[in-house]
Write a protein that holds these residues in place. Structure first.
Motif, short mmCIF file in Angstrom:
data_model
loop_
_atom_site.label_atom_id
_atom_site.label_comp_id
_atom_site.label_asym_id
_atom_site.label_seq_id
_atom_site.Cartn_x
_atom_site.Cartn_y
_atom_site.Cartn_z
N GLN A 1 -5.53 13.59 4.00
CA GLN A 1 -6.00 14.72 4.79
C GLN A 1 -5.34 16.02 4.34
N PHE A 2 -6.01 17.13 4.64
CA PHE A 2 -5.54 18.46 4.28
C PHE A 2 -5.55 19.27 5.58
N ILE A 3 -4.37 19.77 5.98
CA ILE A 3 -4.22 20.50 7.23
C ILE A 3 -3.96 21.97 6.93
N HIS B 1 -2.24 9.90 -2.93
CA HIS B 1 -2.84 9.15 -1.81
C HIS B 1 -3.63 7.95 -2.33
N ARG B 2 -4.46 8.18 -3.34
CA ARG B 2 -5.28 7.08 -3.86
C ARG B 2 -4.41 5.96 -4.42
N ARG B 3 -3.36 6.31 -5.15
CA ARG B 3 -2.52 5.29 -5.78
C ARG B 3 -1.68 4.54 -4.74
N LEU B 4 -1.17 5.26 -3.75
CA LEU B 4 -0.42 4.59 -2.69
C LEU B 4 -1.31 3.62 -1.93
N ALA C 1 2.16 7.79 3.41
CA ALA C 1 0.98 8.65 3.45
C ALA C 1 1.23 9.94 2.66
N SER C 2 0.28 10.31 1.83
CA SER C 2 0.34 11.58 1.10
C SER C 2 -0.61 12.55 1.78
N VAL C 3 -0.05 13.62 2.34
CA VAL C 3 -0.82 14.57 3.14
C VAL C 3 -0.63 15.97 2.57
N LEU C 4 -1.67 16.78 2.63
CA LEU C 4 -1.61 18.16 2.18
C LEU C 4 -1.57 19.12 3.36
N ALA C 5 -0.97 20.28 3.14
CA ALA C 5 -0.97 21.34 4.15
C ALA C 5 -0.94 22.68 3.45
N HIS C 6 -1.46 23.70 4.13
CA HIS C 6 -1.26 25.06 3.64
C HIS C 6 -1.10 25.99 4.84
N PRO C 7 -0.34 27.08 4.68
CA PRO C 7 0.03 27.92 5.82
C PRO C 7 -0.93 29.05 6.12
N GLY C 8 -2.01 29.18 5.33
CA GLY C 8 -2.82 30.38 5.45
C GLY C 8 -2.08 31.56 4.86
#
Length: 309
Positions: free
Chosen positions: A261-263, A193-196, A204-211
């Motif tokens: 962002q991290f979702i 994200h920072r480099r883009l 956009a570089s976005v993070l996610a995790h499913p729980g």
């Protein structure tokens, strides 16, 4: 943890906008979170490439999706994330792409090695996706509302990057090196994200995790007592894969999502629930750690990004 801007706490895949004319690649797409993600994207009109290690299983997944939606635009292509040569071959065949979902992973395996001799969890979960993203970045840069969604885990908060023993050759633990790979996902996605952003690249570089989502991830790698315990946990504690896929679907499609962002799930300890903004481990934001991981990832994968730090 906060509800994403502009949404109620009950966001579901039905709330996604139309995806007609948009192209997606989902890794590990023949089962679990990858399958549910691909199905939901196809239902909204997206063209989805199911990137799978087993083409027969991929073909079955395509048929299941088309059985639910005869007009679905889906196809399966071979991608073995345990082999960087396969990563290069797959990337060379992608001519158009709006969103890459780095979903596939392995969990708590015995110490195994990839085709290039790297520890399997680090190789598949991080290094292959680092390479795939770099190889596809020129195509993504021409995409519309282009995004890279990197799927991590709340277990990244238990991780540590063993730069003196990244491959676990001296002291290996299944859980520890899984957590390392998931932390690497977070460090990579934030640095991307920072480099883009600093280089003016419209991706956009976005993070996610499913729980805690019940998938075959918990049974494919672990063995013995661990495998039995995870099976029981899947039955009693986990949410289903359809719910678990919501954070990455939100990250991939919601118009208000921003890079960095991290979702994750909005429930207790981020284990269940609907999409919400969550925070990564604070150490994952360290710039020095990010530069070190980036440099070693380029060296090991042989994929060099044209993005000055």
């Amino acid at each position: 943890m906060t509800t994403p801007p502009g949404d109620s706490a009950g966001w579901t895949a039905a709330d996604m906008p139309s995806l007609i004319g948009r192209s997606f690649v989902v890794t590990g797409a023949n089962s679990g979170l990858g399958y549910q993600t691909s199905l939901a994207l196809a239902r909204k009109g997206g063209h989805v490439v199911l990137a799978v290690r087993d083409l027969a299983k991929g073909a079955e997944a395509v048929e299941r999706i088309k059985a639910e939606d005869a007009d679905a635009h889906v196809e399966a292509r071979h991608l073995d994330l345990a082999d960087l040569d396969s990563v290069r071959s797959f990337a060379a065949g992608v001519e158009r792409l709006d969103v890459l979902v780095n979903n596939a992973g392995v969990m708590w395996t015995p110490r195994l090695e990839s085709a290039q001799g790297f520890e399997l969890q680090f190789a598949v979960n991080h290094l292959a996706h680092f390479a795939l993203t770099g190889l596809l970045l020129p195509v993504l840069a021409d995409g519309r509302d282009a995004r890279v969604v990197t799927v991590s885990s709340f277990l990244h908060k238990q991780g540590f990057l063993h730069f003196d023993d990244l491959q676990g050759e001296h002291k290996y633990s299944r859980r520890g090196y899984y957590a390392q790979s998931k932390l690497a996902n977070v460090v990579f996605a934030l640095e991307l994200h920072r480099r883009l952003r600093s280089n003016g690249v419209a991706v956009a570089s976005v993070l996610a995790h499913p729980g805690y989502a019940a998938t075959n991830l918990q049974s494919a790698g672990p063995t013995g007592v661990q495998k039995l315990g995870l099976r029981l946990g899947n039955r009693l504690l986990a949410q289903d894969a359809e719910m678990g896929a919501l954070p990455q679907l939100y990250a991939a499609t919601h118009p208000e999502v921003d890079g960095g962002q991290f979702i994750g799930p909005n429930g207790r300890r981020e284990q269940k629930g609907h999409p919400a903004l969550v925070e990564p481990l604070e150490a994952a934001r360290d710039r020095g750690t990010a530069r070190r991981l980036w440099d070693v990832s380029e060296e090991l994968s042989g994929v060099v990004y044209d993005l000055p730090r």
